[in-house]
Structure formats: C-alpha cells, structure tokens
Scaffold this active site. Structure first.
Site, PDB file in Angstrom:
ATOM      1  N   CYS A   2      -8.874  -7.005   8.000  1.00 17.91           N
ATOM      2  CA  CYS A   2      -9.927  -6.826   8.992  1.00 17.91           C
ATOM      3  C   CYS A   2     -10.214  -8.126   9.730  1.00 17.91           C
ATOM      4  CB  CYS A   2     -11.200  -6.280   8.357  1.00 17.91           C
ATOM      5  SG  CYS A   2     -10.975  -4.803   7.370  1.00 17.91           S
ATOM      6  N   ARG A  27      -4.104  -9.688  11.381  1.00 19.42           N
ATOM      7  CA  ARG A  27      -4.700  -9.504  10.063  1.00 19.42           C
ATOM      8  C   ARG A  27      -4.474  -8.087   9.530  1.00 19.42           C
ATOM      9  NH1 ARG A  27      -8.495 -13.651   8.882  1.00 19.42           N
ATOM     10  NH2 ARG A  27      -9.641 -12.310   7.459  1.00 19.42           N
ATOM     11  N   TRP A  75      -9.402  -2.207   8.670  1.00 20.54           N
ATOM     12  CA  TRP A  75      -8.330  -1.632   7.857  1.00 20.54           C
ATOM     13  C   TRP A  75      -9.002  -0.776   6.802  1.00 20.54           C
ATOM     14  CZ3 TRP A  75      -4.576  -4.496   4.037  1.00 20.54           C
ATOM     15  CH2 TRP A  75      -3.501  -3.654   3.742  1.00 20.54           C
ATOM     16  N   ASN A 101     -16.511  -7.318   6.640  1.00 19.30           N
ATOM     17  CA  ASN A 101     -15.260  -7.430   5.893  1.00 19.30           C
ATOM     18  C   ASN A 101     -15.601  -7.533   4.410  1.00 19.30           C
ATOM     19  OD1 ASN A 101     -13.877  -7.520   8.281  1.00 19.30           O
ATOM     20  ND2 ASN A 101     -13.325  -9.686   8.156  1.00 19.30           N
ATOM     21  N   GLY A 102     -14.792  -6.910   3.571  1.00 19.98           N
ATOM     22  CA  GLY A 102     -15.030  -6.955   2.138  1.00 19.98           C
ATOM     23  C   GLY A 102     -15.286  -5.572   1.580  1.00 19.98           C
ATOM     24  N   GLU A 481      11.907 -14.781  -2.610  1.00 18.08           N
ATOM     25  CA  GLU A 481      11.258 -14.874  -1.299  1.00 18.08           C
ATOM     26  C   GLU A 481      12.085 -14.178  -0.223  1.00 18.08           C
ATOM     27  OE1 GLU A 481       8.569 -15.906   1.772  1.00 18.08           O
ATOM     28  OE2 GLU A 481       8.424 -15.527  -0.385  1.00 18.08           O
ATOM     29  N   LYS A 485      10.759 -11.082   2.162  1.00 15.12           N
ATOM     30  CA  LYS A 485      10.778 -11.117   3.624  1.00 15.12           C
ATOM     31  C   LYS A 485      11.447  -9.873   4.192  1.00 15.12           C
ATOM     32  CE  LYS A 485       8.461 -14.444   4.575  1.00 15.12           C
ATOM     33  NZ  LYS A 485       7.751 -13.908   3.415  1.00 15.12           N
ATOM     34  N   GLU A 488       9.298  -6.555   3.541  1.00 23.97           N
ATOM     35  CA  GLU A 488       7.991  -6.408   4.172  1.00 23.97           C
ATOM     36  C   GLU A 488       8.065  -6.194   5.680  1.00 23.97           C
ATOM     37  OE1 GLU A 488       5.446  -9.742   3.374  1.00 23.97           O
ATOM     38  OE2 GLU A 488       6.946 -11.225   3.925  1.00 23.97           O
ATOM     39  N   HIS A 504      22.967  -7.150 -17.822  1.00 23.03           N
ATOM     40  CA  HIS A 504      21.987  -6.551 -18.734  1.00 23.03           C
ATOM     41  C   HIS A 504      21.341  -5.295 -18.145  1.00 23.03           C
ATOM     42  CE1 HIS A 504      22.386  -9.749 -21.614  1.00 23.03           C
ATOM     43  NE2 HIS A 504      22.179 -10.656 -20.671  1.00 23.03           N
ATOM     44  N   LYS A 603      -2.601 -10.003   6.803  1.00 18.32           N
ATOM     45  CA  LYS A 603      -2.276 -11.412   6.631  1.00 18.32           C
ATOM     46  C   LYS A 603      -3.078 -12.047   5.510  1.00 18.32           C
ATOM     47  CE  LYS A 603      -0.322 -15.296   7.789  1.00 18.32           C
ATOM     48  NZ  LYS A 603       1.106 -15.495   7.540  1.00 18.32           N
TER      49      LYS A 603
END
Length: 608
Positions: A2, A27, A75, A101-102, A481, A485, A488, A504, A603
């Site tokens: 948000c 965001r 969001w 927000n929250g 990483e 990338k 996502e 294994h 974000k």
C-alpha cells in the site's frame, strides 16, 4: 504494501496526490483513491484497478477542488478489491477521512461495539474502523481524539487523516509502519515513502511510534503518544528525483540493474581509507570484536540470500560461527542469543515487519545489533544499535537488484573489518580481497556493456515452465537469488538446489528439455560441478553454465555458457547476481510480464 500520500499547502491538492500515488505504484496495489477538503466538505473519489482509472474518474484531479487532501493505493487484506473497500474511508457523518497502511487486529471487536451504537459501516475493511472511531470520540480536539483512537487500536498502522472540523490541517499517526513527513516551502506532506514527495521537497521528518503530526501549509507540529509537544529535526534525503523515474528505460528494473556500478561505488569506496575499512560510526575495536562468539544474520527474501553469501564469507575469514535466519522463523524460534552474539539485520526498506520484529527480539535477548538498510531513518535503522547504509538510492521495481548487490558488498566490508581486527586473515589476502571489492563496480559495468548473449539465452528459454539452478558453496547462495528473480517476475517455476544434493532426490525432476542453470565459479569445486552437469545432461536436461574466467572450459561440457569477468572466487556472487538479474528480466520481457509490478507482490512488506 500500500501507499500513502497527503498534502496541505497553497496548490490544488488532487493533482499532487495523483502524482504522488504514481510514484508509489511499485509498492503493489489493486485499487486507489483520493479525498480532498473543499468548502468544509470532504469529497472522495475511489477506483478499483490502476491509478489511470482513478485519473479518469477525477479528470486528472480537476473534479476535486481544495488545498488539503490524502491519497492511497490499497492492496487488499480485509475485503476483496472494490471501489467501496478502497481508501480513503469516510466516517458515517462525512466529517473524517482516513487512509491506512497496516492491520488493525481488533477491528472486529471495535466494529461490533460501534455498530451497536448506531454507526453504519460501508466497507468490509479493518481500516474503516479508524474513521468511525474518530467520529465517535471527537469532542473538539483532534490531537486528543487521535490519542484516544490509537490507544484502542491493536496492530500496526500508518494513518493519514483529514477532517472538515479542521479544514486546513492534515494529521498523521504511526505505529510499526513507515510514514514520513515532508517539510516544504509553504506546503507540507505525509508519505509512506520518500519517493512520493521528492518532487517537492528533500527535507523529511520521521515519525516515531505513537507520535502524531499536525500539519498546515505553514507549520508542522508533533506530539508524543501522551499528547506532549515534541521537537523534530528534519533530515535531508539527497536522492535525485530522476532516480525515481524511468529515465528512458522500459522498466525500473532495467534502470536499476544498470545503476549497480554507481550504487556499489557509493556503498564501498567511501568506506575504504587506504588499507583500512571505516564503517561509518560502527565501533569495531579489538575489545568489542573479540567478545563476539557467534553472528546471526537475519533477513527476508533477497536480503536473506545476501545473508547466506555473507555467512560463507564471514565464517571463512573471521573464523566465527555464523547462522543465517529467515526473520519470519527467527521470531518464533526462541533463539539462542546473548551479549556475545552479533546480530546483523538486513532490509532494503528498513521497514520489513518480520525483520523489525526479529531485531527487537535480538536486542531484548542482549545481542548487539547492526542494521544493513538502504532507507535513511527507517525503523530498523533507528532501532538497531548501529547502522550501515547501502546508498543504493531509491529502488522502485519490486524485484530488488541494486539493493541485493549492495547488501552483499556491505557484508564483505563487515567480514573483512572483523577478520582484520581478529588477525584471522593474512595482510596479503586482506589487501587482495579489498582490491577485488573496490573493483566490483567496474566489473559489473563490463557485464552491462553487452547483454546480448544473456538476452539470447533468455529468449531461447522463455517458454519453459520450469527452470532449475544448481551450484556449490557461494554458487548455491547465488543460485537461490537467481531462482527468486526468475520466479517473481516471469512466473516460471524456478528452484535452486545445492548441486551435491541432486543425487539425494532432486535429480528425479530432470527430464528431456529441462533447463538447468549451473553456476560454476568456484575453482576448487569445478570437478564436482562437472559431474553434476553430466548427471543432468545424461537425463536429457539442457545446461546453461554461468562460469568464471578460470572455469570457462566448462563450455565444452554444457549446452551454453555465460562468463563473468575475471575476479576472485570469493566475490563472484555479486557478478553472477547481475547476470541472473538480466536473464530473469529478459525472460519476463519476452513473456510480456508486468516486470516492475509482478502479481501478488509488494515492494515493502510491512505486515506480518
């Protein structure tokens, strides 16, 4: 998650709010809205979907007149995305509008109480309870009303408020959620991120937990949670507004990939004074350093992956046991830590909820804490004992690039500093690694000078449904990483495996045409990786090797190869990360994905 923007000044608020919301799009959001006070009346316009839909509804802001207002990108958490559930939320009497927000954890209890008193709710959200509570408790003093309301809220929040009772004033309050106050010339702002207001001011105030801001066009006053006036000293954010714009690039992610030489230079070189490393105000003297018996590195997502690289480097050269922990697991693990443990918390935003909670727990247990963050005066930066800023500048794309590589370089500096003090590294090796770290920006520039080979492989494999990454040692950390990338931003199922673990069980996933990116930069493990590559190929898999110059003969044993510039094995993760970022970007571009704003992601994750 948000975004919040608020304005009070001498200009029409709506256009400023809309522009601010555009700068907060990264965001993550599913709806947006603005509220403006006009002739002592609050006008609200909201829309599901992109901000462009809100611009259409408001005719670019022309339908809303007034000089005080708030805006929000939402969001969904409580209630599906819809115009009604979008922010700002109005109180039943229309005199209060809030953006939030929250998460308000006790909203159901508060909503039931207010409903019983005859107050009608329009939305399904937890946020609306704030507006309705304000209507219920207000008795002529807004600061006192905000204190009353926040004393009853359980959860996290950053809230912007306007009221027709005080039509020239903008209010804000926060707890465990980012919110800054921008101090301008005859105008003031609130924002969940500096980027939303950088066009207008570079001077900001960070609200502390429970603090209240009361802003008019000509004044900014602040109060503690107890209602006592408090002086706040603005700090300057020297980010250039152009850094928050695409500047001719197709996407912010591509721009930020290309900004990595500059970001790495700003993070590393000012801290190297001859042969010495000076980590700002962090007091790494012999007495403090020799007390450290173990180190815990904590992060989420890419920050966690940076920590895994840091763990390997620090253990190797400092001879201290290092654990790397996911913040979301650490806070529920009853961690073993004390005053002989150094805890390093990594967060690009400095506001990551799980990481902030982990920091607080580590401090409570007696651990000394260092924050590696990018955003000045963020919550984690303020609450850690020490802070090392990465100086990456604003990072707008959801998928981190320069944020990650600067975090890794910061960990290298910490590791070398401790090793030098503890005499666990030879002078020659110390100087070699320091030189390698200093020259990383130049080597990243070398990669960026020609990305055509990376693009060609990316486009060749862009139609695959599943891609694997394998590596050993720090190559495995880099693989984690790289896989993140790719998944996502391209939505391809991507997984990283320690190459030695293939036998294994995971080798069963390899079939004809399966693409595996094999990171082969560690010379001591070359022959082991060669065996792993042959095992993949013998089962019909296609192997693209990411190699160092020393191991480029691997091209003879693979189906394709991309090579990083010549460098020491211990610093290859920064360079392999850049190649894998470009690879993921080009795959996503070929697939037509929304690269800067991938679905379901935000974000800054400021709720648990």
């Amino acid at each position: 998650m948000c975004g919040i923007i608020g304005y009070t000044g001498g200009k029409q608020a709506a256009k400023i709010l809309l522009n601010g919301l555009k700068r907060l799009e990264y965001r993550g959001y599913d709806s947006s809205g603005v509220a403006v006070i006009d002739n002592n009346r609050i006008d609200v316009i909201k829309s599901i979907g992109k901000i462009s839909a809100l611009e259409d509804k408001t005719d670019g802001g022309k339908k809303l007149n007034g000089f005080v207002g708030i805006g929000h990108t939402r969001w969904a958490t409580h209630g599906a995305p819809s115009d009604i559930n979008s922010h700002p939320h109005l109180s039943t009497d229309g005199n209060f509008a809030v953006v939030h927000n929250g998460i308000i954890e006790n909203f159901a209890e508060l909503k039931a109480e207010l409903t019983a008193k005859g107050i009608r709710f329009a939305s399904e959200t937890d946020s609306e309870v704030i507006a309705q509570l304000l209507q219920y408790v207000y008795d002529g003093d807004m600061v006192e009303a905000l204190r009353n309301v926040t004393s009853r809220l359980v959860g996290s929040y950053a809230v912007g408020i306007i009221t027709s009772h005080c039509p020239d004033t903008l209010y804000a309050v926060r707890k465990d959620n980012p919110l800054v106050v921008g101090i301008g010339a005859n105008e003031n702002f609130i924002a969940s991120d500096f980027a939303a207001a950088l066009e207008h001011t570079h001077n900001f105030v960070q609200l502390g937990d429970g603090e209240i801001a009361k802003l008019t066009s000509h004044s900014a006053t602040f109060f503690t949670a107890d209602g006592e006036p408090v002086e706040k000293t603005p700090f300057r954010v020297d980010w250039d507004i152009s850094q928050a714009e695409k500047d001719g690039y197709d996407h912010f992610m591509l721009k930020e990939i290309n900004e990595q030489p500059k970001a790495l230079t700003a993070t590393v070189r000012p801290r190297v004074k001859g042969k010495d490393i000076v980590l700002d105000r962090i007091n790494f003297d012999a007495k403090n350093t020799n007390r450290i018996e173990r180190i815990t590195i904590i992060g989420c997502g890419s920050a966690y992956h940076a920590g895994i690289v840091g763990k390997s480097f620090i253990e190797k050269y400092c001879r201290i046991s290092v654990t790397c922990e996911l913040a979301s697991e650490y806070i529920y693990s009853d961690p073993i830590t004390d005053n002989r443990t150094l805890t390093i918390v990594i967060s690009q935003s400095g506001e990551t909820a799980d990481s902030l909670a982990a920091l607080r727990l580590a401090k409570k247990c007696g651990s000394h804490t260092i924050a590696i963050v990018n955003v000045m005066q963020s919550a984690i930066a303020r609450e850690a004992h020490d802070v090392l800023y990465t100086h990456a500048g604003p990072e707008i794309a959801v998928a981190t690039t320069k944020g990650y590589t600067t975090q890794v370089s910061a960990l290298y500096l910490i590791g070398l500093k401790i090793a030098k003090i503890k005499h666990t590294i030879s002078d020659a090796r110390y100087e070699t690694l320091l030189s390698e770290i200093i020259t990383l920006p130049d080597k990243v520039s070398e990669i960026l000078a020609d990305i055509t080979p990376i693009r060609e492989y990316a486009e060749r494999f862009a139609d695959r449904k599943c891609v694997f990454f394998i590596g050993r040692g720090t190559d495995y950390a880099a693989s984690l990483e790289g896989a993140l990338k790719l998944k996502e931003i391209s939505y391809i199922h991507a997984e990283a495996y320690a190459a030695g673990e293939l036998k294994h069980g995971t080798i069963s996933l390899i079939e004809q045409g399966t693409v595996t990116l094999a990171l082969t930069t560690q010379s001591a493990l070359y022959n082991k990786m060669l065996n792993n590559i042959k095992a993949v190929q013998s089962r019909g898999g296609t192997v693209l090797a990411i190699s160092s110059q020393a191991n480029k003969q691997i091209s003879e044993q693979s189906d394709g190869m991309l090579c990083i510039p010549d460098c020491d094995d211990d610093v290859t993760p920064v360079l392999t990360a850049v190649i894998l970022q470009i690879f993921a970007y080009c795959v996503a571009a070929k697939r037509g994905c929304d690269i800067d704003k991938p679905r379901n992601l935000a974000k800054s994750v400021t709720v648990e």
